[in-house]
Enzyme design. Structure first.
Site, PDB file in Angstrom:
ATOM      1  N   ASP A 247     -61.142  11.906  -5.063  1.00 18.38           N
ATOM      2  CA  ASP A 247     -61.423  11.559  -3.672  1.00 18.38           C
ATOM      3  C   ASP A 247     -60.102  11.282  -2.961  1.00 18.38           C
ATOM      4  O   ASP A 247     -59.413  10.308  -3.262  1.00 18.38           O
ATOM      5  CB  ASP A 247     -62.332  10.328  -3.597  1.00 18.38           C
ATOM      6  N   LEU A 248     -59.739  12.119  -2.032  1.00 24.42           N
ATOM      7  CA  LEU A 248     -58.426  12.078  -1.393  1.00 24.42           C
ATOM      8  C   LEU A 248     -58.142  10.713  -0.772  1.00 24.42           C
ATOM      9  O   LEU A 248     -58.900  10.215   0.071  1.00 24.42           O
ATOM     10  CB  LEU A 248     -58.348  13.163  -0.312  1.00 24.42           C
ATOM     11  N   ASP A 249     -57.027  10.109  -1.199  1.00 23.98           N
ATOM     12  CA  ASP A 249     -56.527   8.840  -0.660  1.00 23.98           C
ATOM     13  C   ASP A 249     -57.533   7.696  -0.775  1.00 23.98           C
ATOM     14  O   ASP A 249     -57.499   6.747   0.005  1.00 23.98           O
ATOM     15  CB  ASP A 249     -56.101   9.002   0.810  1.00 23.98           C
ATOM     16  N   GLU A 250     -58.419   7.761  -1.760  1.00 25.16           N
ATOM     17  CA  GLU A 250     -59.407   6.699  -1.934  1.00 25.16           C
ATOM     18  C   GLU A 250     -59.336   6.068  -3.322  1.00 25.16           C
ATOM     19  O   GLU A 250     -60.247   5.355  -3.733  1.00 25.16           O
ATOM     20  CB  GLU A 250     -60.821   7.232  -1.664  1.00 25.16           C
TER      21      GLU A 250
END
Length: 305
Positions: A247-250
């Site tokens: 999950d991108l940047d999470e």
């Protein structure tokens, strides 16, 4: 696929690093809290003549909640004693308390690969801190999708690999990354690497990945975030270092910081202030990870800083 390697003629001398104590080990314990865990750890270590240098622990609920502990201990014959200590810890902690633990000789620095693109502020800061002995790491390589920083990296005595990554299909580049990394690194740092890693790569590489990115309130995505921030009148500029997940940047956050800015600063000023924060936040995240101070628990972290 093109690959360029700059092989240094020599490696610059490193200053003595107080983090690399030759007789120290770290012990990370996590699992369900219950009575007797700390006593069991102390009993095992004392039975081998180890001296506890520091101990940090946290429980989110003493009545059966999640328990986390970081212990650093010293022992003169550490390398010879570690297998026996690990065996006894397994019997006491894993089998008796159903806890997970990791035991590591802290005299062996963690090997890291740094991924970078054209922006060099985070990359060069990490290389400088390593050379000064401020970070207990060994930078095994720098990988970039641009050749721009090759000469500067070579000046630090670090191998530089240029692996282009263009177009929507990144599979060839990621295959080359995996070939270079496999068996050679303990974690990866994305020092403003402007490429998205695929879930397949994250799963196959098998080591933690730390990323750094700017943080705004509110957030501005896409190109020119500092210009957008100036237009919106942002009063805080910051940065976030986190572990990479699909999950991108999470992913789980390791460290964050902010600085206050004013209406008098233009977009270039904001970007310069942001770069300063990014350097500081990323270096702290790398230091804490390399000292086993960060424990992941689901999508959050316990940081014994």
């Amino acid at each position: 696929m093109t690959l360029a390697q700059d092989a240094p003629a020599r490696t610059p001398a490193r200053k003595p690093d107080p983090h690399h104590a030759s007789h120290r080990a770290s012990l990370i314990v996590q699992g369900k809290d219950r009575t007797g865990i700390v006593a069991a750890v102390g009993a095992v270590l004392s039975s081998h003549g180890a001296n506890i240098v520091s101990l940090d622990q946290y429980s989110d609920n003493p009545q059966g909640g999640a328990f986390f502990q970081r212990t650093v201990f010293s022992l003169d014959n550490l390398k010879a004693a570690l297998p026996a200590i690990e065996s006894e810890l397994k019997a006491r902690l894993a089998e008796e308390f159903d806890l997970r633990f990791t035991l590591r000789d802290m005299s062996v620095p963690k090997r890291v690969a740094i991924f970078a693109s054209k922006s060099d502020h985070c990359l060069l800061d990490l290389l400088w801190r390593q050379r000064q002995g401020q970070l207990p790491i060994k930078v095994s390589m720098v990988i970039s999708n641009h050749p721009d920083t090759a000469e500067e990296v070579r000046g630090f005595g670090i191998p530089f690999f240029h692996v282009p990554s263009t177009g929507p299909d990144k599979s060839a580049a990621e295959a080359e990354h995996l070939r270079l990394l496999r068996g050679n690194v303990d974690f990866i740092v994305l020092a403003r690497y402007m490429q998205i890693l695929s879930g397949d790569f994250i799963a196959q590489v098998g080591v933690p990945i730390i990323n750094i990115h700017h943080s705004f309130l509110p957030a501005f995505i896409g190109a020119g975030p500092y210009a957008k921030a100036k237009e919106r009148g942002v009063k805080l500029v910051g940065a976030t270092a986190h572990y990479v997940t699909e999950d991108l940047d999470e992913g789980p956050i390791i460290e964050q910081d902010v600085v206050r800015v004013t209406h008098a600063e233009n977009a270039a000023d904001l970007q310069r202030r942001g770069a300063d924060v990014e350097r500081a936040v990323l270096s702290r995240a790398v230091e804490w990870h390399s000292q086993d101070r960060v424990i992941r628990d689901g999508n959050h972290t316990i940081v014994f800083a």
